[in-house]
Design a protein around this motif. Sequence first.
Motif, mmCIF file in Angstrom:
data_model
loop_
_atom_site.group_PDB
_atom_site.id
_atom_site.type_symbol
_atom_site.label_atom_id
_atom_site.label_comp_id
_atom_site.label_asym_id
_atom_site.label_seq_id
_atom_site.Cartn_x
_atom_site.Cartn_y
_atom_site.Cartn_z
ATOM 1 N N ARG A 9 5.390 91.912 81.676
ATOM 2 C CA ARG A 9 4.448 91.723 80.650
ATOM 3 C C ARG A 9 4.101 90.665 80.163
ATOM 4 O O ARG A 9 2.435 90.103 80.156
ATOM 5 N N GLU A 10 4.899 89.662 79.864
ATOM 6 C CA GLU A 10 4.852 88.330 79.201
ATOM 7 C C GLU A 10 3.326 87.275 79.675
ATOM 8 O O GLU A 10 2.939 86.580 79.403
ATOM 9 N N ALA A 11 3.806 87.113 81.214
ATOM 10 C CA ALA A 11 3.741 86.144 82.769
ATOM 11 C C ALA A 11 2.232 87.410 82.864
ATOM 12 O O ALA A 11 1.369 86.204 83.580
ATOM 13 N N GLY A 12 1.935 88.748 82.450
ATOM 14 C CA GLY A 12 0.889 89.064 83.210
ATOM 15 C C GLY A 12 1.064 89.540 84.287
ATOM 16 O O GLY A 12 0.111 89.565 85.293
ATOM 17 N N ARG A 13 1.569 89.484 85.061
ATOM 18 C CA ARG A 13 2.341 90.065 86.564
ATOM 19 C C ARG A 13 2.393 91.380 86.764
ATOM 20 O O ARG A 13 2.846 92.730 85.456
ATOM 21 N N VAL A 14 1.918 92.529 87.444
ATOM 22 C CA VAL A 14 1.707 93.634 87.633
ATOM 23 C C VAL A 14 2.406 94.255 89.313
ATOM 24 O O VAL A 14 2.022 93.026 90.377
ATOM 25 N N HIS A 15 2.865 94.925 89.313
ATOM 26 C CA HIS A 15 3.165 95.237 90.876
ATOM 27 C C HIS A 15 2.624 96.938 91.331
ATOM 28 O O HIS A 15 2.412 97.635 90.567
ATOM 29 N N VAL A 16 1.985 96.797 92.214
ATOM 30 C CA VAL A 16 0.513 97.601 92.485
ATOM 31 C C VAL A 16 1.179 97.670 94.675
ATOM 32 O O VAL A 16 1.077 96.908 94.714
ATOM 33 N N VAL A 17 0.839 99.237 94.445
ATOM 34 C CA VAL A 17 0.668 99.230 95.556
ATOM 35 C C VAL A 17 -0.931 100.337 96.324
ATOM 36 O O VAL A 17 -0.632 101.217 95.891
ATOM 37 N N ARG A 18 -1.302 99.609 97.231
ATOM 38 C CA ARG A 18 -2.688 99.897 97.334
ATOM 39 C C ARG A 18 -2.201 101.089 98.350
ATOM 40 O O ARG A 18 -1.814 101.332 99.411
ATOM 41 N N GLY A 19 -3.187 102.196 98.197
ATOM 42 C CA GLY A 19 -2.313 104.207 98.916
ATOM 43 C C GLY A 19 -0.845 104.795 98.515
ATOM 44 O O GLY A 19 -1.099 105.281 98.854
ATOM 45 N N GLY A 20 -0.611 103.949 97.264
ATOM 46 C CA GLY A 20 0.004 104.498 96.419
ATOM 47 C C GLY A 20 1.826 104.369 96.934
ATOM 48 O O GLY A 20 2.004 103.636 98.149
ATOM 49 N N LYS A 21 2.847 104.229 95.403
ATOM 50 C CA LYS A 21 4.582 103.877 96.075
ATOM 51 C C LYS A 21 4.578 104.952 96.875
ATOM 52 O O LYS A 21 5.783 104.392 97.062
ATOM 53 N N LYS A 22 4.703 106.097 96.409
ATOM 54 C CA LYS A 22 5.296 107.698 96.987
ATOM 55 C C LYS A 22 4.726 107.737 98.825
ATOM 56 O O LYS A 22 5.971 107.766 99.482
ATOM 57 N N PRO A 23 3.795 107.071 99.230
ATOM 58 C CA PRO A 23 4.054 107.155 100.256
ATOM 59 C C PRO A 23 4.801 105.847 101.868
ATOM 60 O O PRO A 23 4.801 106.378 102.517
ATOM 61 N N ALA A 24 4.322 104.779 100.485
ATOM 62 C CA ALA A 24 4.860 103.370 100.995
ATOM 63 C C ALA A 24 6.093 104.137 101.449
ATOM 64 O O ALA A 24 7.031 103.842 102.426
ATOM 65 N N ARG A 25 7.377 104.896 100.288
ATOM 66 C CA ARG A 25 8.658 104.677 100.614
ATOM 67 C C ARG A 25 8.639 106.325 101.605
ATOM 68 O O ARG A 25 9.826 105.637 102.394
ATOM 69 N N ASN A 26 7.989 107.034 101.897
ATOM 70 C CA ASN A 26 7.452 107.839 102.613
ATOM 71 C C ASN A 26 8.268 106.952 104.420
ATOM 72 O O ASN A 26 8.893 108.145 104.834
#
Length: 541
Positions: A165-182
Amino acid sequence: MAERRKPLRAIEAPFAVLGPSGVAIRTRIKGLTPEDDEVLRRVGAHMGSLASKDLRRRCMDGLEHSTSTWAERKRALTGESSSRWAGSITKATHDQWALARRAQLAHIHSLEAGIRTIAHRLSLPAGEKGSKRAPGGYRTRQEWFQKTRRLHLLGDRLAAERADREAGRVHVVRGGKKPARNRHNLKAVQLTEAEWRQRWEASRWFLQADGESGKRFGNETVRVTPDGQVSIKLPAPLAHLANSNHGRYVLAGSVQFHHRGAEWADRAVLNRAVAYRINLDVTRGRWYLTASWTIPPVPTVPLAQARRGGLVGVDTNADHLAAWRLDGHGNPVGEPRRFAYDLSGTASHRDAQVRHALTQLLHWAQQHNLTIAIEDLDFSAEKTREKHGRRKRFRKLISGMPVAKLRARLVSMAAELGISIIAVDPAYTSMWGAQHWQKPLTSTTRKTTRHDAASIAIGRRALGHRIRRRTAPPPAHQSDGQRHRTTQAGHDARGREGTRPCIPGQRTRSDCAGCGAKAGDQCAQHRSGHATEHVQLMLSL
Protein backbone atom coordinates in the motif's frame (compact mmCIF):
# COMPACT_ATOMS: atom_id res chain seq x y z
CA MET A 1 -15.56 -10.57 42.63
CA ALA A 2 -18.14 -9.22 40.20
CA GLU A 3 -17.16 -9.00 36.56
CA ARG A 4 -16.29 -5.50 35.45
CA ARG A 5 -18.72 -4.44 32.75
CA LYS A 6 -17.42 -3.02 29.53
CA PRO A 7 -18.70 0.50 28.83
CA LEU A 8 -21.26 0.81 26.06
CA ARG A 9 -20.02 2.18 22.80
CA ALA A 10 -21.32 5.45 21.44
CA ILE A 11 -24.47 5.10 19.33
CA GLU A 12 -24.62 7.04 16.09
CA ALA A 13 -27.65 9.18 15.34
CA PRO A 14 -30.15 7.92 12.75
CA PHE A 15 -30.06 9.48 9.31
CA ALA A 16 -32.14 9.50 6.14
CA VAL A 17 -30.53 7.34 3.43
CA LEU A 18 -29.72 9.02 0.14
CA GLY A 19 -31.53 7.74 -2.92
CA PRO A 20 -29.90 6.12 -5.97
CA SER A 21 -27.82 8.24 -8.31
CA GLY A 22 -28.02 6.05 -11.42
CA VAL A 23 -30.16 3.61 -13.36
CA ALA A 24 -29.20 0.42 -15.20
CA ILE A 25 -31.48 -1.72 -17.35
CA ARG A 26 -30.61 -4.92 -19.18
CA THR A 27 -32.13 -6.78 -22.12
CA ARG A 28 -31.23 -9.48 -24.62
CA ILE A 29 -30.04 -8.76 -28.15
CA LYS A 30 -32.30 -10.94 -30.28
CA GLY A 31 -31.97 -12.01 -33.89
CA LEU A 32 -28.17 -12.01 -34.17
CA THR A 33 -26.59 -13.72 -37.17
CA PRO A 34 -23.37 -15.77 -37.07
CA GLU A 35 -21.58 -12.81 -38.68
CA ASP A 36 -22.79 -10.54 -35.86
CA ASP A 37 -21.58 -13.03 -33.26
CA GLU A 38 -18.15 -13.24 -34.89
CA VAL A 39 -17.78 -9.44 -35.06
CA LEU A 40 -18.76 -9.01 -31.42
CA ARG A 41 -16.27 -11.67 -30.35
CA ARG A 42 -13.41 -10.13 -32.34
CA VAL A 43 -14.12 -6.60 -31.12
CA GLY A 44 -14.43 -7.79 -27.52
CA ALA A 45 -11.19 -9.77 -27.66
CA HIS A 46 -9.26 -6.89 -29.26
CA MET A 47 -10.53 -4.27 -26.82
CA GLY A 48 -10.02 -6.68 -23.92
CA SER A 49 -6.35 -7.06 -24.77
CA LEU A 50 -5.98 -3.27 -24.86
CA ALA A 51 -7.74 -2.99 -21.49
CA SER A 52 -5.37 -5.57 -19.97
CA LYS A 53 -2.33 -3.67 -21.22
CA ASP A 54 -3.69 -0.37 -19.93
CA LEU A 55 -4.42 -1.86 -16.50
CA ARG A 56 -0.89 -3.22 -16.35
CA ARG A 57 0.54 0.23 -17.11
CA ARG A 58 -1.72 1.84 -14.52
CA CYS A 59 -0.60 -0.64 -11.86
CA MET A 60 3.03 0.03 -12.76
CA ASP A 61 2.50 3.79 -12.32
CA GLY A 62 1.17 3.24 -8.80
CA LEU A 63 1.10 6.45 -6.79
CA GLU A 64 3.07 8.25 -9.50
CA HIS A 65 -0.04 8.55 -11.64
CA SER A 66 -0.76 12.00 -13.03
CA THR A 67 -2.73 13.68 -15.79
CA SER A 68 0.29 13.50 -18.09
CA THR A 69 0.65 9.73 -17.70
CA TRP A 70 -3.09 9.39 -18.21
CA ALA A 71 -2.91 11.38 -21.45
CA GLU A 72 0.05 9.31 -22.61
CA ARG A 73 -1.82 6.06 -22.03
CA LYS A 74 -4.86 7.39 -23.85
CA ARG A 75 -2.81 8.45 -26.86
CA ALA A 76 -1.25 5.00 -27.05
CA LEU A 77 -4.70 3.36 -27.03
CA THR A 78 -6.21 5.75 -29.55
CA GLY A 79 -4.01 4.50 -32.39
CA GLU A 80 -5.25 0.93 -31.92
CA SER A 81 -8.90 1.77 -31.34
CA SER A 82 -10.37 5.30 -31.29
CA SER A 83 -10.36 8.26 -28.95
CA ARG A 84 -13.74 7.34 -27.45
CA TRP A 85 -12.80 3.68 -26.99
CA ALA A 86 -9.55 4.83 -25.34
CA GLY A 87 -11.46 7.11 -22.97
CA SER A 88 -13.75 4.28 -21.92
CA ILE A 89 -10.81 1.93 -21.31
CA THR A 90 -8.82 4.40 -19.21
CA LYS A 91 -11.86 5.30 -17.13
CA ALA A 92 -12.63 1.62 -16.48
CA THR A 93 -8.97 1.07 -15.56
CA HIS A 94 -9.01 3.87 -13.00
CA ASP A 95 -12.20 2.54 -11.45
CA GLN A 96 -10.74 -0.95 -11.19
CA TRP A 97 -7.49 0.32 -9.66
CA ALA A 98 -9.41 2.41 -7.11
CA LEU A 99 -11.55 -0.60 -6.20
CA ALA A 100 -8.44 -2.69 -5.67
CA ARG A 101 -7.03 0.00 -3.35
CA ARG A 102 -10.21 0.00 -1.25
CA ALA A 103 -10.18 -3.79 -1.06
CA GLN A 104 -6.53 -3.67 -0.03
CA LEU A 105 -7.29 -1.29 2.84
CA ALA A 106 -10.20 -3.48 3.98
CA HIS A 107 -7.89 -6.50 3.97
CA ILE A 108 -5.36 -4.63 6.12
CA HIS A 109 -8.06 -3.77 8.64
CA SER A 110 -9.16 -7.42 8.71
CA LEU A 111 -5.60 -8.60 9.37
CA GLU A 112 -5.19 -6.03 12.14
CA ALA A 113 -8.42 -7.17 13.80
CA GLY A 114 -7.32 -10.82 13.64
CA ILE A 115 -3.91 -10.02 15.13
CA ARG A 116 -5.50 -8.10 18.01
CA THR A 117 -7.86 -10.97 18.79
CA ILE A 118 -5.13 -13.62 18.72
CA ALA A 119 -2.77 -11.51 20.82
CA HIS A 120 -5.48 -10.99 23.44
CA ARG A 121 -6.33 -14.68 23.65
CA LEU A 122 -2.67 -15.69 23.78
CA SER A 123 -2.16 -13.36 26.75
CA LEU A 124 -4.69 -15.37 28.79
CA PRO A 125 -3.98 -18.74 30.41
CA ALA A 126 -5.05 -21.78 28.45
CA GLY A 127 -8.57 -22.87 29.32
CA GLU A 128 -9.69 -19.57 30.81
CA LYS A 129 -13.30 -18.87 29.99
CA GLY A 130 -14.36 -15.72 28.22
CA SER A 131 -17.28 -13.42 28.78
CA LYS A 132 -20.02 -12.07 26.59
CA ARG A 133 -17.88 -9.10 25.66
CA ALA A 134 -14.40 -10.60 25.38
CA PRO A 135 -13.11 -14.02 24.28
CA GLY A 136 -11.23 -16.21 26.70
CA GLY A 137 -8.04 -18.15 26.35
CA TYR A 138 -7.51 -21.05 24.00
CA ARG A 139 -8.73 -24.45 25.11
CA THR A 140 -5.49 -26.41 25.07
CA ARG A 141 -1.76 -25.81 24.94
CA GLN A 142 -1.68 -27.36 21.48
CA GLU A 143 -4.19 -24.82 20.16
CA TRP A 144 -2.28 -22.06 21.91
CA PHE A 145 0.91 -23.16 20.11
CA GLN A 146 -0.85 -23.29 16.71
CA LYS A 147 -2.20 -19.78 17.21
CA THR A 148 1.26 -18.45 17.99
CA ARG A 149 2.35 -19.67 14.57
CA ARG A 150 -0.72 -18.15 12.95
CA LEU A 151 0.02 -14.85 14.70
CA HIS A 152 3.43 -14.73 13.02
CA LEU A 153 1.84 -15.69 9.68
CA LEU A 154 -0.73 -12.88 9.90
CA GLY A 155 2.00 -10.47 10.95
CA ASP A 156 4.01 -11.29 7.82
CA ARG A 157 0.93 -10.86 5.64
CA LEU A 158 0.14 -7.55 7.28
CA ALA A 159 3.68 -6.28 6.75
CA ALA A 160 3.55 -7.27 3.07
CA GLU A 161 0.15 -5.60 2.56
CA ARG A 162 1.33 -2.41 4.26
CA ALA A 163 4.43 -2.33 2.10
CA ASP A 164 2.32 -2.78 -1.03
CA ARG A 165 0.00 0.00 0.00
CA GLU A 166 2.81 2.42 0.76
CA ALA A 167 4.37 1.63 -2.61
CA GLY A 168 1.02 1.88 -4.44
CA ARG A 169 1.04 -1.75 -5.60
CA VAL A 170 -2.24 -3.57 -6.13
CA HIS A 171 -3.00 -7.08 -7.31
CA VAL A 172 -5.80 -7.28 -9.87
CA VAL A 173 -6.99 -10.20 -11.99
CA ARG A 174 -9.03 -9.17 -15.04
CA GLY A 175 -11.81 -11.68 -15.31
CA GLY A 176 -11.88 -12.46 -11.59
CA LYS A 177 -9.64 -14.33 -9.18
CA LYS A 178 -12.16 -17.11 -8.59
CA PRO A 179 -12.44 -18.13 -12.29
CA ALA A 180 -8.64 -18.03 -12.53
CA ARG A 181 -8.33 -20.45 -9.61
CA ASN A 182 -10.99 -22.73 -11.05
CA ARG A 183 -8.59 -23.55 -13.88
CA HIS A 184 -6.57 -25.69 -11.43
CA ASN A 185 -9.62 -27.54 -10.07
CA LEU A 186 -11.94 -28.16 -13.01
CA LYS A 187 -13.48 -31.30 -11.51
CA ALA A 188 -14.81 -29.39 -8.52
CA VAL A 189 -16.63 -26.86 -10.74
CA GLN A 190 -17.66 -29.57 -13.23
CA LEU A 191 -16.14 -27.90 -16.27
CA THR A 192 -13.96 -29.08 -19.10
CA GLU A 193 -10.91 -27.09 -20.11
CA ALA A 194 -12.67 -25.86 -23.27
CA GLU A 195 -15.72 -24.70 -21.31
CA TRP A 196 -13.55 -22.96 -18.75
CA ARG A 197 -11.57 -21.28 -21.54
CA GLN A 198 -14.75 -19.91 -23.13
CA ARG A 199 -15.96 -18.41 -19.84
CA TRP A 200 -12.52 -17.02 -19.00
CA GLU A 201 -12.10 -15.28 -22.35
CA ALA A 202 -15.64 -13.88 -22.32
CA SER A 203 -15.10 -12.40 -18.85
CA ARG A 204 -11.98 -10.55 -20.10
CA TRP A 205 -13.62 -9.00 -23.17
CA PHE A 206 -14.23 -5.26 -23.18
CA LEU A 207 -17.39 -4.01 -24.87
CA GLN A 208 -18.52 -0.93 -23.00
CA ALA A 209 -18.74 2.74 -23.93
CA ASP A 210 -19.44 5.84 -21.87
CA GLY A 211 -22.29 8.13 -22.86
CA GLU A 212 -21.88 11.66 -24.27
CA SER A 213 -24.50 14.37 -23.97
CA GLY A 214 -25.24 16.13 -27.23
CA LYS A 215 -24.13 13.23 -29.41
CA ARG A 216 -26.59 11.31 -31.54
CA PHE A 217 -28.71 9.06 -29.33
CA GLY A 218 -26.37 9.77 -26.42
CA ASN A 219 -23.45 7.56 -27.49
CA GLU A 220 -21.14 7.62 -30.49
CA THR A 221 -19.34 4.32 -29.85
CA VAL A 222 -22.27 1.97 -29.14
CA ARG A 223 -25.36 3.56 -30.64
CA VAL A 224 -28.88 2.27 -29.98
CA THR A 225 -31.75 3.93 -31.80
CA PRO A 226 -35.20 4.33 -30.18
CA ASP A 227 -36.53 1.51 -32.39
CA GLY A 228 -33.87 -0.89 -31.03
CA GLN A 229 -31.21 -0.95 -33.78
CA VAL A 230 -27.68 -1.45 -32.39
CA SER A 231 -24.51 -0.31 -34.14
CA ILE A 232 -20.86 -0.29 -33.02
CA LYS A 233 -17.95 1.95 -34.01
CA LEU A 234 -15.25 -0.55 -34.92
CA PRO A 235 -11.68 -0.01 -33.72
CA ALA A 236 -9.12 0.90 -36.35
CA PRO A 237 -7.59 -2.60 -36.87
CA LEU A 238 -11.09 -4.06 -37.46
CA ALA A 239 -12.48 -1.27 -39.64
CA HIS A 240 -12.57 -3.63 -42.64
CA LEU A 241 -15.46 -5.50 -41.02
CA ALA A 242 -17.76 -2.47 -41.23
CA ASN A 243 -21.07 -2.84 -43.08
CA SER A 244 -22.09 0.82 -42.79
CA ASN A 245 -20.63 4.28 -43.25
CA HIS A 246 -17.90 5.80 -41.06
CA GLY A 247 -16.51 2.45 -39.93
CA ARG A 248 -19.64 1.28 -38.14
CA TYR A 249 -21.11 -2.19 -37.94
CA VAL A 250 -24.89 -2.46 -37.66
CA LEU A 251 -26.12 -5.62 -35.96
CA ALA A 252 -28.93 -7.55 -37.56
CA GLY A 253 -30.43 -8.15 -34.13
CA SER A 254 -32.41 -5.61 -32.15
CA VAL A 255 -33.18 -4.81 -28.52
CA GLN A 256 -36.29 -3.80 -26.64
CA PHE A 257 -36.30 -2.49 -23.08
CA HIS A 258 -39.42 -3.48 -21.18
CA HIS A 259 -38.37 -1.99 -17.83
CA ARG A 260 -37.94 1.81 -17.98
CA GLY A 261 -38.15 1.62 -21.75
CA ALA A 262 -40.00 4.93 -22.08
CA GLU A 263 -37.47 6.71 -19.87
CA TRP A 264 -34.58 5.32 -21.92
CA ALA A 265 -36.27 6.27 -25.22
CA ASP A 266 -36.77 9.84 -24.01
CA ARG A 267 -33.06 10.15 -23.26
CA ALA A 268 -32.08 8.68 -26.60
CA VAL A 269 -34.38 11.01 -28.56
CA LEU A 270 -33.07 14.06 -26.68
CA ASN A 271 -29.43 12.97 -27.26
CA ARG A 272 -28.74 12.69 -23.54
CA ALA A 273 -25.82 10.55 -22.32
CA VAL A 274 -26.42 6.81 -22.07
CA ALA A 275 -23.63 4.30 -21.35
CA TYR A 276 -23.84 0.80 -22.86
CA ARG A 277 -22.20 -2.51 -22.06
CA ILE A 278 -22.42 -5.68 -24.16
CA ASN A 279 -21.60 -9.07 -22.65
CA LEU A 280 -21.98 -12.73 -23.56
CA ASP A 281 -23.63 -15.33 -21.33
CA VAL A 282 -21.55 -18.36 -22.29
CA THR A 283 -23.84 -20.84 -20.52
CA ARG A 284 -26.91 -19.76 -22.49
CA GLY A 285 -25.10 -18.57 -25.59
CA ARG A 286 -26.90 -15.21 -25.52
CA TRP A 287 -25.72 -11.64 -25.90
CA TYR A 288 -27.06 -8.98 -23.54
CA LEU A 289 -27.03 -5.17 -23.64
CA THR A 290 -27.00 -3.05 -20.47
CA ALA A 291 -27.92 0.64 -20.64
CA SER A 292 -27.12 2.95 -17.73
CA TRP A 293 -27.35 6.65 -17.01
CA THR A 294 -27.19 9.02 -14.09
CA ILE A 295 -30.27 10.59 -12.56
CA PRO A 296 -30.64 13.70 -10.41
CA PRO A 297 -30.23 12.86 -6.73
CA VAL A 298 -33.55 12.23 -5.04
CA PRO A 299 -34.22 15.00 -2.47
CA THR A 300 -33.79 13.63 1.02
CA VAL A 301 -36.86 14.06 3.19
CA PRO A 302 -36.06 15.79 6.51
CA LEU A 303 -35.85 13.38 9.40
CA ALA A 304 -38.70 15.07 11.28
CA GLN A 305 -40.98 14.72 8.25
CA ALA A 306 -39.99 11.09 7.70
CA ARG A 307 -40.86 10.28 11.32
CA ARG A 308 -44.28 11.91 11.14
CA GLY A 309 -47.08 9.41 11.49
CA GLY A 310 -44.83 6.54 12.57
CA LEU A 311 -42.78 4.08 10.59
CA VAL A 312 -41.94 0.41 10.05
CA GLY A 313 -38.98 -1.04 11.93
CA VAL A 314 -37.22 -3.84 10.00
CA ASP A 315 -34.78 -6.37 11.44
CA THR A 316 -32.62 -8.15 8.85
CA ASN A 317 -32.03 -11.86 9.42
CA ALA A 318 -30.56 -14.79 7.54
CA ASP A 319 -33.90 -16.10 6.24
CA HIS A 320 -36.48 -13.35 6.75
CA LEU A 321 -37.20 -9.69 7.42
CA ALA A 322 -38.98 -9.07 10.73
CA ALA A 323 -41.08 -5.90 10.61
CA TRP A 324 -43.41 -4.13 13.02
CA ARG A 325 -45.38 -0.93 12.54
CA LEU A 326 -44.89 1.82 15.16
CA ASP A 327 -46.89 4.99 15.70
CA GLY A 328 -45.35 8.42 16.22
CA HIS A 329 -44.87 7.76 19.94
CA GLY A 330 -42.94 4.53 19.37
CA ASN A 331 -45.76 2.16 20.34
CA PRO A 332 -46.18 -1.04 18.28
CA VAL A 333 -49.36 -1.12 16.22
CA GLY A 334 -51.06 -4.26 14.97
CA GLU A 335 -49.29 -7.56 14.52
CA PRO A 336 -45.67 -8.25 13.49
CA ARG A 337 -44.97 -9.14 9.89
CA ARG A 338 -42.34 -11.51 8.52
CA PHE A 339 -41.14 -11.55 4.92
CA ALA A 340 -39.22 -14.76 4.27
CA TYR A 341 -36.58 -15.47 1.63
CA ASP A 342 -34.32 -18.42 0.80
CA LEU A 343 -30.64 -17.67 0.23
CA SER A 344 -29.72 -21.16 -0.97
CA GLY A 345 -29.20 -22.07 -4.60
CA THR A 346 -27.89 -19.98 -7.46
CA ALA A 347 -27.21 -16.27 -7.37
CA SER A 348 -30.21 -15.49 -9.59
CA HIS A 349 -32.48 -17.47 -7.25
CA ARG A 350 -31.16 -15.64 -4.21
CA ASP A 351 -31.58 -12.30 -5.92
CA ALA A 352 -35.16 -13.12 -6.88
CA GLN A 353 -35.95 -14.17 -3.31
CA VAL A 354 -34.61 -10.90 -1.89
CA ARG A 355 -36.53 -8.85 -4.47
CA HIS A 356 -39.77 -10.64 -3.65
CA ALA A 357 -39.39 -10.07 0.09
CA LEU A 358 -38.54 -6.40 -0.39
CA THR A 359 -41.49 -5.93 -2.74
CA GLN A 360 -43.89 -7.26 -0.10
CA LEU A 361 -42.34 -5.02 2.55
CA LEU A 362 -42.52 -1.92 0.37
CA HIS A 363 -46.12 -2.54 -0.65
CA TRP A 364 -47.10 -2.91 3.00
CA ALA A 365 -45.32 0.34 3.91
CA GLN A 366 -46.86 2.13 0.93
CA GLN A 367 -50.33 0.94 1.92
CA HIS A 368 -50.02 2.75 5.27
CA ASN A 369 -47.89 5.64 3.90
CA LEU A 370 -45.01 4.89 6.29
CA THR A 371 -41.25 5.30 6.35
CA ILE A 372 -38.98 2.25 6.71
CA ALA A 373 -36.27 2.07 9.38
CA ILE A 374 -33.45 -0.43 8.88
CA GLU A 375 -30.13 -1.16 10.54
CA ASP A 376 -26.93 0.21 9.04
CA LEU A 377 -25.28 -3.22 9.08
CA ASP A 378 -21.71 -3.98 8.04
CA PHE A 379 -20.33 -7.48 8.66
CA SER A 380 -16.95 -6.79 7.05
CA ALA A 381 -15.19 -6.98 10.43
CA GLU A 382 -17.41 -9.68 11.92
CA LYS A 383 -16.69 -12.66 9.65
CA THR A 384 -13.14 -13.53 10.68
CA ARG A 385 -12.49 -16.92 12.19
CA GLU A 386 -10.26 -15.27 14.77
CA LYS A 387 -13.26 -13.62 16.40
CA HIS A 388 -15.73 -16.52 16.29
CA GLY A 389 -13.30 -19.44 16.45
CA ARG A 390 -14.98 -22.81 16.05
CA ARG A 391 -18.42 -21.32 15.48
CA LYS A 392 -18.34 -22.20 11.81
CA ARG A 393 -22.11 -22.26 11.43
CA PHE A 394 -22.40 -18.74 12.82
CA ARG A 395 -19.57 -17.51 10.60
CA LYS A 396 -21.28 -19.04 7.59
CA LEU A 397 -24.57 -17.51 8.68
CA ILE A 398 -23.36 -13.92 8.83
CA SER A 399 -21.25 -14.38 5.70
CA GLY A 400 -24.32 -15.43 3.75
CA MET A 401 -26.44 -12.42 4.74
CA PRO A 402 -26.44 -9.99 1.79
CA VAL A 403 -26.75 -6.90 3.98
CA ALA A 404 -25.05 -4.46 1.59
CA LYS A 405 -26.89 -5.72 -1.51
CA LEU A 406 -30.20 -5.87 0.36
CA ARG A 407 -29.90 -2.30 1.59
CA ALA A 408 -28.86 -0.98 -1.84
CA ARG A 409 -31.77 -2.74 -3.51
CA LEU A 410 -34.19 -1.56 -0.82
CA VAL A 411 -33.11 2.06 -1.29
CA SER A 412 -33.46 1.92 -5.08
CA MET A 413 -36.85 0.20 -4.96
CA ALA A 414 -38.14 2.54 -2.24
CA ALA A 415 -37.13 5.60 -4.27
CA GLU A 416 -39.44 4.46 -7.09
CA LEU A 417 -42.38 4.31 -4.67
CA GLY A 418 -41.53 7.54 -2.87
CA ILE A 419 -40.78 5.80 0.45
CA SER A 420 -38.10 7.23 2.72
CA ILE A 421 -35.49 5.02 4.37
CA ILE A 422 -33.94 5.76 7.78
CA ALA A 423 -30.73 3.96 8.78
CA VAL A 424 -29.98 3.47 12.46
CA ASP A 425 -27.03 2.22 14.45
CA PRO A 426 -27.45 -1.56 15.00
CA ALA A 427 -25.77 -1.53 18.43
CA TYR A 428 -27.69 -3.51 21.08
CA THR A 429 -30.98 -3.52 19.16
CA SER A 430 -31.49 -7.29 19.47
CA MET A 431 -30.41 -7.43 23.11
CA TRP A 432 -32.38 -4.41 24.33
CA GLY A 433 -35.38 -5.26 22.19
CA ALA A 434 -35.62 -8.71 23.73
CA GLN A 435 -35.06 -7.27 27.21
CA HIS A 436 -37.75 -4.61 27.09
CA TRP A 437 -40.29 -5.71 24.48
CA GLN A 438 -40.31 -9.46 23.89
CA LYS A 439 -42.02 -10.56 27.10
CA PRO A 440 -44.63 -7.75 27.35
CA LEU A 441 -45.79 -8.36 23.79
CA THR A 442 -46.05 -12.15 24.16
CA SER A 443 -49.52 -13.50 24.86
CA THR A 444 -51.44 -16.72 24.56
CA THR A 445 -52.37 -15.90 20.98
CA ARG A 446 -49.10 -14.27 19.86
CA LYS A 447 -45.54 -15.46 20.29
CA THR A 448 -43.16 -12.54 19.94
CA THR A 449 -39.72 -13.59 18.75
CA ARG A 450 -36.43 -11.92 19.49
CA HIS A 451 -36.36 -10.61 15.93
CA ASP A 452 -39.81 -9.03 16.29
CA ALA A 453 -38.66 -7.26 19.44
CA ALA A 454 -35.52 -6.09 17.62
CA SER A 455 -37.66 -4.51 14.90
CA ILE A 456 -39.42 -2.43 17.59
CA ALA A 457 -36.05 -1.36 18.99
CA ILE A 458 -34.91 -0.31 15.50
CA GLY A 459 -38.09 1.66 14.91
CA ARG A 460 -37.92 3.44 18.26
CA ARG A 461 -34.31 4.42 17.69
CA ALA A 462 -35.25 5.79 14.26
CA LEU A 463 -38.03 7.83 15.89
CA GLY A 464 -35.57 9.31 18.37
CA HIS A 465 -36.98 7.46 21.41
CA ARG A 466 -35.20 5.27 23.87
CA ILE A 467 -35.57 1.56 23.34
CA ARG A 468 -36.74 0.83 26.88
CA ARG A 469 -40.48 1.02 27.50
CA ARG A 470 -40.48 3.35 30.55
CA THR A 471 -38.00 5.23 32.64
CA ALA A 472 -37.68 4.63 36.37
CA PRO A 473 -40.12 6.53 38.66
CA PRO A 474 -38.93 9.85 40.05
CA PRO A 475 -36.61 9.47 43.03
CA ALA A 476 -38.78 11.37 45.54
CA HIS A 477 -42.19 9.81 44.95
CA GLN A 478 -44.18 7.90 42.37
CA SER A 479 -46.34 10.77 41.16
CA ASP A 480 -45.95 13.29 38.39
CA GLY A 481 -44.72 16.01 40.66
CA GLN A 482 -41.22 16.22 39.23
CA ARG A 483 -41.56 14.96 35.69
CA HIS A 484 -43.48 12.48 33.66
CA ARG A 485 -42.32 8.90 33.93
CA THR A 486 -42.46 7.97 30.25
CA THR A 487 -40.15 9.17 27.53
CA GLN A 488 -42.40 8.15 24.64
CA ALA A 489 -44.10 11.51 24.08
CA GLY A 490 -43.76 15.18 24.86
CA HIS A 491 -45.74 17.13 27.42
CA ASP A 492 -48.22 18.40 24.83
CA ALA A 493 -49.01 15.09 23.09
CA ARG A 494 -52.64 14.09 23.52
CA GLY A 495 -51.90 10.40 23.18
CA ARG A 496 -49.75 10.23 26.31
CA GLU A 497 -50.95 9.12 29.70
CA GLY A 498 -51.46 11.77 32.36
CA THR A 499 -52.82 15.27 32.33
CA ARG A 500 -54.06 16.65 29.01
CA PRO A 501 -54.29 20.38 28.30
CA CYS A 502 -57.67 22.04 28.07
CA ILE A 503 -58.51 22.20 24.35
CA PRO A 504 -61.67 24.07 23.30
CA GLY A 505 -64.12 22.27 21.07
CA GLN A 506 -65.72 18.88 20.96
CA ARG A 507 -63.89 16.23 22.97
CA THR A 508 -64.73 12.59 22.72
CA ARG A 509 -62.57 11.22 25.54
CA SER A 510 -63.38 13.78 28.28
CA ASP A 511 -65.97 16.32 29.39
CA CYS A 512 -67.24 19.11 27.23
CA ALA A 513 -65.14 22.15 26.37
CA GLY A 514 -64.38 24.49 29.23
CA CYS A 515 -64.88 21.84 31.88
CA GLY A 516 -61.28 20.77 32.15
CA ALA A 517 -59.98 23.41 34.50
CA LYS A 518 -59.42 20.81 37.22
CA ALA A 519 -58.64 17.86 34.96
CA GLY A 520 -55.13 17.73 36.27
CA ASP A 521 -56.21 17.63 39.89
CA GLN A 522 -57.11 14.01 40.55
CA CYS A 523 -58.56 15.04 43.90
CA ALA A 524 -61.03 17.49 42.32
CA GLN A 525 -63.85 14.94 41.98
CA HIS A 526 -67.26 14.86 43.62
CA ARG A 527 -66.03 13.29 46.84
CA SER A 528 -67.02 14.13 50.37
CA GLY A 529 -64.42 15.94 52.35
CA HIS A 530 -62.88 17.71 49.39
CA ALA A 531 -61.07 20.98 50.03
CA THR A 532 -63.61 22.90 47.92
CA GLU A 533 -66.47 21.73 50.16
CA HIS A 534 -64.63 22.93 53.28
CA VAL A 535 -64.30 26.41 51.79
CA GLN A 536 -68.02 26.57 51.01
CA LEU A 537 -68.94 25.52 54.54
CA MET A 538 -66.77 28.23 56.10
CA LEU A 539 -68.34 30.91 53.90
CA SER A 540 -71.85 29.83 54.89
CA LEU A 541 -71.18 30.24 58.62
